[in-house]
Design a protein around this motif. Structure first.
Motif, PDB file in Angstrom:
ATOM      1  N   MET A  94      47.231  -6.234  59.675  1.00 21.07           N
ATOM      2  CA  MET A  94      45.973  -6.835  59.830  1.00 21.07           C
ATOM      3  C   MET A  94      46.422  -8.262  60.048  1.00 21.07           C
ATOM      4  SD  MET A  94      43.990  -5.592  56.261  1.00 21.07           S
ATOM      5  CE  MET A  94      42.840  -6.693  56.621  1.00 21.07           C
ATOM      6  N   HIS A  95      47.187  -8.941  59.564  1.00 26.16           N
ATOM      7  CA  HIS A  95      47.667 -10.490  59.913  1.00 26.16           C
ATOM      8  C   HIS A  95      48.014 -10.503  61.187  1.00 26.16           C
ATOM      9  CE1 HIS A  95      48.554 -11.324  55.290  1.00 26.16           C
ATOM     10  NE2 HIS A  95      47.267 -11.385  55.528  1.00 26.16           N
ATOM     11  N   GLY A  96      48.606  -9.375  61.834  1.00 29.98           N
ATOM     12  CA  GLY A  96      48.993  -9.605  63.218  1.00 29.98           C
ATOM     13  C   GLY A  96      47.820  -9.362  64.378  1.00 29.98           C
ATOM     14  N   GLY A  97      46.677  -9.144  63.659  1.00 31.95           N
ATOM     15  CA  GLY A  97      45.445  -8.927  64.566  1.00 31.95           C
ATOM     16  C   GLY A  97      45.344  -7.673  65.272  1.00 31.95           C
ATOM     17  N   VAL A  98      45.776  -6.600  64.656  1.00 36.79           N
ATOM     18  CA  VAL A  98      45.468  -5.313  65.240  1.00 36.79           C
ATOM     19  C   VAL A  98      44.131  -4.871  65.257  1.00 36.79           C
ATOM     20  CG1 VAL A  98      47.839  -4.457  64.820  1.00 36.79           C
ATOM     21  CG2 VAL A  98      45.861  -3.775  63.359  1.00 36.79           C
ATOM     22  N   LEU A  99      43.832  -4.349  66.292  1.00 37.75           N
ATOM     23  CA  LEU A  99      42.078  -3.694  66.405  1.00 37.75           C
ATOM     24  C   LEU A  99      41.905  -2.568  65.348  1.00 37.75           C
ATOM     25  CD1 LEU A  99      41.875  -3.463  70.145  1.00 37.75           C
ATOM     26  CD2 LEU A  99      41.131  -5.424  68.630  1.00 37.75           C
ATOM     27  N   HIS A 100      42.959  -1.785  65.130  1.00 34.74           N
ATOM     28  CA  HIS A 100      42.745  -0.597  64.231  1.00 34.74           C
ATOM     29  C   HIS A 100      44.084  -0.140  63.719  1.00 34.74           C
ATOM     30  CE1 HIS A 100      39.825   1.985  62.024  1.00 34.74           C
ATOM     31  NE2 HIS A 100      40.537   2.957  62.418  1.00 34.74           N
ATOM     32  N   TYR A 101      44.269   0.613  62.752  1.00 37.56           N
ATOM     33  CA  TYR A 101      45.163   1.262  61.987  1.00 37.56           C
ATOM     34  C   TYR A 101      45.148   2.764  61.812  1.00 37.56           C
ATOM     35  CZ  TYR A 101      49.361   0.771  59.072  1.00 37.56           C
ATOM     36  OH  TYR A 101      50.903   1.000  58.429  1.00 37.56           O
ATOM     37  N   LEU A 102      45.611   3.613  62.552  1.00 39.76           N
ATOM     38  CA  LEU A 102      45.374   5.098  62.392  1.00 39.76           C
ATOM     39  C   LEU A 102      46.355   5.658  61.653  1.00 39.76           C
ATOM     40  CD1 LEU A 102      43.825   5.982  66.041  1.00 39.76           C
ATOM     41  CD2 LEU A 102      42.868   6.352  63.801  1.00 39.76           C
ATOM     42  N   ILE A 103      46.408   6.212  60.832  1.00 33.51           N
ATOM     43  CA  ILE A 103      47.479   6.787  59.965  1.00 33.51           C
ATOM     44  C   ILE A 103      47.665   8.517  60.555  1.00 33.51           C
ATOM     45  CG2 ILE A 103      48.300   7.857  57.759  1.00 33.51           C
ATOM     46  CD1 ILE A 103      46.857   5.820  56.495  1.00 33.51           C
ATOM     47  N   LYS A 104      49.157   8.786  60.981  1.00 34.88           N
ATOM     48  CA  LYS A 104      49.521   9.779  61.556  1.00 34.88           C
ATOM     49  C   LYS A 104      49.516  10.914  60.275  1.00 34.88           C
ATOM     50  CE  LYS A 104      52.737   8.020  64.790  1.00 34.88           C
ATOM     51  NZ  LYS A 104      54.326   8.116  65.131  1.00 34.88           N
ATOM     52  N   PRO A 105      49.375  12.391  60.741  1.00 32.25           N
ATOM     53  CA  PRO A 105      48.938  12.781  61.944  1.00 32.25           C
ATOM     54  C   PRO A 105      47.254  12.764  62.044  1.00 32.25           C
ATOM     55  CG  PRO A 105      49.139  14.627  60.657  1.00 32.25           C
ATOM     56  CD  PRO A 105      49.562  13.313  59.847  1.00 32.25           C
ATOM     57  N   PHE A 106      46.673  12.646  63.407  1.00 33.56           N
ATOM     58  CA  PHE A 106      45.626  12.408  63.401  1.00 33.56           C
ATOM     59  C   PHE A 106      45.072  13.191  64.648  1.00 33.56           C
ATOM     60  CE2 PHE A 106      47.378   8.637  65.095  1.00 33.56           C
ATOM     61  CZ  PHE A 106      46.940   8.847  66.530  1.00 33.56           C
ATOM     62  N   GLY A 107      43.603  13.744  64.924  1.00 36.58           N
ATOM     63  CA  GLY A 107      43.182  14.373  66.005  1.00 36.58           C
ATOM     64  C   GLY A 107      42.827  13.678  67.036  1.00 36.58           C
ATOM     65  N   TYR A 108      42.337  14.091  68.291  1.00 43.90           N
ATOM     66  CA  TYR A 108      41.855  13.532  69.171  1.00 43.90           C
ATOM     67  C   TYR A 108      40.564  12.573  68.782  1.00 43.90           C
ATOM     68  CZ  TYR A 108      39.494  12.700  73.657  1.00 43.90           C
ATOM     69  OH  TYR A 108      38.971  11.974  74.832  1.00 43.90           O
ATOM     70  N   PRO A 109      39.653  13.273  68.180  1.00 44.96           N
ATOM     71  CA  PRO A 109      38.216  12.280  68.144  1.00 44.96           C
ATOM     72  C   PRO A 109      38.537  11.097  67.162  1.00 44.96           C
ATOM     73  CG  PRO A 109      38.171  14.662  67.384  1.00 44.96           C
ATOM     74  CD  PRO A 109      39.677  14.571  67.501  1.00 44.96           C
ATOM     75  N   ALA A 110      39.626  10.990  66.512  1.00 43.88           N
ATOM     76  CA  ALA A 110      39.853   9.686  65.961  1.00 43.88           C
ATOM     77  C   ALA A 110      40.429   8.537  66.673  1.00 43.88           C
ATOM     78  CB  ALA A 110      41.002   9.957  64.715  1.00 43.88           C
ATOM     79  N   LEU A 111      41.373   8.936  67.476  1.00 46.23           N
ATOM     80  CA  LEU A 111      41.641   8.068  68.710  1.00 46.23           C
ATOM     81  C   LEU A 111      40.738   7.870  69.759  1.00 46.23           C
ATOM     82  CD1 LEU A 111      44.023   6.272  69.860  1.00 46.23           C
ATOM     83  CD2 LEU A 111      44.998   8.201  70.957  1.00 46.23           C
ATOM     84  N   HIS A 112      39.949   9.158  70.114  1.00 48.02           N
ATOM     85  CA  HIS A 112      38.670   8.650  71.050  1.00 48.02           C
ATOM     86  C   HIS A 112      37.805   7.795  70.807  1.00 48.02           C
ATOM     87  CE1 HIS A 112      34.924   9.755  72.633  1.00 48.02           C
ATOM     88  NE2 HIS A 112      35.352   9.958  73.599  1.00 48.02           N
ATOM     89  N   ASP A 113      37.658   7.738  69.503  1.00 48.15           N
ATOM     90  CA  ASP A 113      36.497   6.882  68.618  1.00 48.15           C
ATOM     91  C   ASP A 113      36.928   5.461  69.144  1.00 48.15           C
ATOM     92  OD1 ASP A 113      34.760   8.839  68.093  1.00 48.15           O
ATOM     93  OD2 ASP A 113      35.037   8.652  66.062  1.00 48.15           O
ATOM     94  N   GLN A 114      38.309   5.097  68.751  1.00 48.03           N
ATOM     95  CA  GLN A 114      38.891   3.881  68.722  1.00 48.03           C
ATOM     96  C   GLN A 114      38.787   3.540  70.336  1.00 48.03           C
ATOM     97  OE1 GLN A 114      38.893   1.818  66.044  1.00 48.03           O
ATOM     98  NE2 GLN A 114      38.303   3.672  65.031  1.00 48.03           N
ATOM     99  N   LEU A 115      39.468   4.401  71.128  1.00 49.27           N
ATOM    100  CA  LEU A 115      39.384   3.718  72.571  1.00 49.27           C
ATOM    101  C   LEU A 115      38.079   3.539  73.253  1.00 49.27           C
ATOM    102  CD1 LEU A 115      42.029   6.589  73.831  1.00 49.27           C
ATOM    103  CD2 LEU A 115      42.397   4.210  73.135  1.00 49.27           C
ATOM    104  N   ARG A 116      37.072   4.189  72.738  1.00 44.73           N
ATOM    105  CA  ARG A 116      35.591   4.096  73.215  1.00 44.73           C
ATOM    106  C   ARG A 116      35.086   2.875  72.643  1.00 44.73           C
ATOM    107  NH1 ARG A 116      35.489   5.088  77.554  1.00 44.73           N
ATOM    108  NH2 ARG A 116      33.494   4.510  77.453  1.00 44.73           N
ATOM    109  N   HIS A 117      35.398   2.426  71.285  1.00 44.84           N
ATOM    110  CA  HIS A 117      35.111   1.228  70.759  1.00 44.84           C
ATOM    111  C   HIS A 117      35.588   0.056  71.545  1.00 44.84           C
ATOM    112  CE1 HIS A 117      33.848  -1.405  67.551  1.00 44.84           C
ATOM    113  NE2 HIS A 117      35.033  -1.671  67.422  1.00 44.84           N
ATOM    114  N   PHE A 118      37.018   0.299  71.785  1.00 45.07           N
ATOM    115  CA  PHE A 118      37.706  -1.082  72.657  1.00 45.07           C
ATOM    116  C   PHE A 118      37.014  -0.984  73.817  1.00 45.07           C
ATOM    117  CE2 PHE A 118      41.081  -2.112  75.566  1.00 45.07           C
ATOM    118  CZ  PHE A 118      41.243  -3.250  75.303  1.00 45.07           C
TER     119      PHE A 118
END
Length: 226
Positions: A94-118
């Motif tokens: 958070m202090h490093g300014g990341v856009l999001h923090y996804l915990i493995k393992p995760f499916g495609y929908p989780a990453l897809h949502d973050q990519l579209r948000h970006f």
């Protein structure tokens, strides 16, 4: 196209995440790195728009990579993808300014949502001169602020069935497969898995992988205690 650098020490995981990126319209994989040093080198050479950054790397941890990236104001944006769940690491990210923090393992929908948000935020910011004054709603969107209660079920899912699946997970107490959960609630495996993945993507459930013989590992779900 938005270029993405995938950083992960596990070659197979990096390949999977790269596949997720490629599946998302408007995104392309600029490169893949398996060490911190290679990640920093790739950022200098490829100048990606976004980095999917693992924390556990063989030569240096991802937080150290993040800090070096942040030393350059023109560096890429970063989404952390990791199995690290400890508070210190999350706080450092958070202090490093990341856009999001996804915990493995995760499916495609989780990453897809973050990519579209970006992509949405990038388009919004790029569409205005640097001196443009934005309203609070726009700023909230940029910083990821969402109104309370904004997490809603996607189309095709119902609150009644979600409650059944949630109750099954809570009552089981141990990780179970989508098939086992489907038997408990007497619904199809495909339907139940959609609810399970929704819970995982929103941090309400956790998933682990059980490796057996040939083929893909089985996904096991349990209700999150957090």
């Amino acid at each position: 196209m938005i270029s993405v650098l995938v950083v992960d020490d596990d070659f197979m995981v990096a390949k999977v995440h790269g596949g997720y990126v490629t599946r998302t319209p408007g995104f392309t994989v600029a490169g893949v790195a398996h060490t911190g040093a290679d990640a920093l080198r790739a950022v200098r050479e490829l100048a990606p728009d976004l980095v999917l950054l693992d924390i556990y790397l063989p030569d240096m941890d991802g937080i150290s990579v993040l800090r070096e990236l942040r030393a350059d104001d023109s560096g890429p944006d970063v989404i952390v993808i990791t199995a690290a769940r400890d508070v210190d690491t999350i706080r450092a990210a958070m202090h490093g300014g990341v856009l999001h923090y996804l915990i493995k393992p995760f499916g495609y929908p989780a990453l897809h949502d973050q990519l579209r948000h970006f992509a949405t935020l990038r388009a919004k910011l790029d569409g205005h001169p640097g001196s443009t004054a934005l309203g609070q709603a726009d700023v909230d969107q940029v910083f990821g602020t969402r109104p309370r209660g904004s997490t809603t079920l996607p189309k095709g899912l119902t609150a009644q069935t979600a409650e059944l699946v949630e109750r099954a997970l809570r009552e089981t107490g141990t990780p179970i497969s989508a098939s086992a959960c489907a038997e408990r609630v007497q619904l199809s495996r495909v339907s139940v898995r959609r609810y399970l993945e929704f819970f995982v993507d929103h941090g309400k459930a956790e998933v682990t992988l059980r490796y057996g013989g040939a083929g893909r590992p089985e996904r096991l779900y349990c209700w999150s205690a957090h």
